[in-house]
Scaffold this active site. Structure first.
Site, PDB file in Angstrom:
ATOM      1  N   LYS A  96       0.874  -1.182   0.000  1.00  0.00           N
ATOM      2  CA  LYS A  96       0.000   0.000   0.000  1.00  0.00           C
ATOM      3  C   LYS A  96       0.904   1.222   0.000  1.00  0.00           C
ATOM      4  CE  LYS A  96      -2.894   2.700   3.095  1.00  0.00           C
ATOM      5  NZ  LYS A  96      -3.633   2.739   4.365  1.00  0.00           N
ATOM      6  N   GLY A 157      -7.529   8.497  10.668  1.00  0.00           N
ATOM      7  CA  GLY A 157      -7.715   8.428  12.121  1.00  0.00           C
ATOM      8  C   GLY A 157      -8.813   9.317  12.663  1.00  0.00           C
ATOM      9  N   ALA A 183      -9.231   5.124   5.103  1.00  0.00           N
ATOM     10  CA  ALA A 183      -9.017   6.297   5.955  1.00  0.00           C
ATOM     11  C   ALA A 183     -10.290   7.061   6.279  1.00  0.00           C
ATOM     12  CB  ALA A 183      -8.006   7.258   5.343  1.00  0.00           C
ATOM     13  N   GLY A 184     -10.511   7.245   7.551  1.00  0.00           N
ATOM     14  CA  GLY A 184     -11.587   8.113   8.018  1.00  0.00           C
ATOM     15  C   GLY A 184     -12.911   7.427   8.277  1.00  0.00           C
ATOM     16  N   ASN A 205      -8.939   0.955  10.426  1.00  0.00           N
ATOM     17  CA  ASN A 205      -8.006   0.674  11.516  1.00  0.00           C
ATOM     18  C   ASN A 205      -8.444   1.418  12.777  1.00  0.00           C
ATOM     19  OD1 ASN A 205      -5.813   0.469  13.302  1.00  0.00           O
ATOM     20  ND2 ASN A 205      -4.319   0.525  11.704  1.00  0.00           N
ATOM     21  N   THR A 206      -8.402   2.768  12.727  1.00  0.00           N
ATOM     22  CA  THR A 206      -8.705   3.559  13.916  1.00  0.00           C
ATOM     23  C   THR A 206     -10.119   3.302  14.442  1.00  0.00           C
ATOM     24  OG1 THR A 206      -7.166   5.252  13.191  1.00  0.00           O
ATOM     25  CG2 THR A 206      -8.821   5.917  14.810  1.00  0.00           C
TER      26      THR A 206
END
Lengths: 256, 64
Positions: A96, A157, A183-184, A205-206
């Site tokens: 990635k 995040g 992301a996000g 992830n976050t």
């Protein structure tokens, strides 16, 4: 549904949930992978620890595809270096590409990302570039040999969801590669919405790392992503501009 | 002196294999770069560290 696979670099995946492994305990990874139903997990490359420290690879189940990222790279050159080191670590050709020159908003540099993608694709990597959802950049990534594009939904995040929704939709409509929303994404409902729009997969992830119960949130995301995928394949019904449309028969009323 | 992962080291004269064994890295979990070039594992035993070298020893960690 059984033959509805996500194809990346010639490899077929049943799961459309790409799991991040950052910011949580190694001991939770196995449960996260299991409850997410994930077949791909992302990793970062950093200066190594010695044997006294636990190694993340000891916690990842065997049949999982590793997707190292190039985090820390500020230029195409640095991303290429990190990708080559990741491959030398001996866990496959997936990478990635993420290149950021901005540490406040962590926004990807699309130009450098295109350059790195071109170099790495030529070297035989399966390149999944993290990008700002811009149609021209996405087309350049296709031409550079990317295996998918990974547009951001909102800043890394942030758990803010689909701030770039309209532009991700343009990529889904115009780009002939899997569009993986990265992301996000903070809530399963947001992941579901992106999948209904036609995203090929979700990377999170976050959202999990900051949840109160990580494996339970992984399971919630799994269900939401599957629901969104099914809804997309089922072709969602139309939306009325105004007025209403009865669901019940317009005859046989109990009056007149 | 040479630099290994950003820290000064007086390991000149040792092979990469010796250095890794002494410092307790797990051979199967690392990649080594010397002066910007990746060093294949097959060359760890025959590659000697020199003063002025910049060495990076990297591995996987959690990330998104």
């Amino acid at each position: 549904m059984n033959d509805d696979k996500l194809i990346l670099g010639g490899k077929a995946f049943s799961s459309r949930f790409i799991l991040g492994s950052g910011k949580y305990s190694l001991s939770l990874i196995e449960a996260a992978v299991r409850d997410a139903g994930a077949e791909i997990i992302t990793l970062a490359v950093r200066r190594a620890n010695t044997k006294e420290h636990e190694n993340i690879l000891d916690y990842i189940p065997e049949n999982i595809t590793l997707l190292p990222n190039t985090s820390g790279a500020r230029t195409a050159e640095e991303a290429v270096r990190i990708a080559r080191l990741a491959r030398e670590l001996g866990c496959g050709d997936f990478v990635k590409v993420e290149i950021m020159r901005d540490s406040k908003y962590l926004l990807p540099d699309n130009n450098e990302t295109v350059k790195a993608t071109e170099i790495l694709a030529k070297e035989g990597f399966v390149v999944l570039p993290y990008m700002y959802p811009d149609l021209y950049a996405a087309r350049d990534l296709v031409n550079a040999g990317a295996a998918a594009v990974m547009p951001l939904a909102s800043p890394i995040g942030s758990n803010k969801g689909l701030a770039t929704k309209e532009f991700i939709q343009i990529l889904i409509d115009e780009i002939d590669l899997p569009v993986i929303v990265d992301a996000g994404i903070g809530r399963p409902s947001q992941a579901c919405e992106a999948m209904e729009m036609g995203a090929a997969a979700i990377m999170a992830n976050t959202a999990l790392a900051t949840a109160g119960d990580l494996p339970l949130m992984a399971a919630a995301f799994k269900a939401a992503i599957e629901a969104g995928r099914k809804a997309y394949l089922a072709k969602p019904g139309r939306v009325l501009t105004r007025g209403a449309s009865a669901s019940d028969p317009l005859t046989g009323f109990l009056h007149n | 002196m040479l630099k290994i992962n950003g820290t000064d080291s007086d390991s000149a004269g040792k092979t990469v294999e010796q250095y890794i064994a002494e410092t307790n890295y797990n051979l199967s979990r690392i990649a080594v770069e010397i002066n910007g070039e990746i060093l294949p594992k097959s060359l760890y035993g025959s590659t000697v560290l020199h003063d002025g070298d910049t060495v990076e020893i990297v591995g996987f960690v959690g990330g998104g």
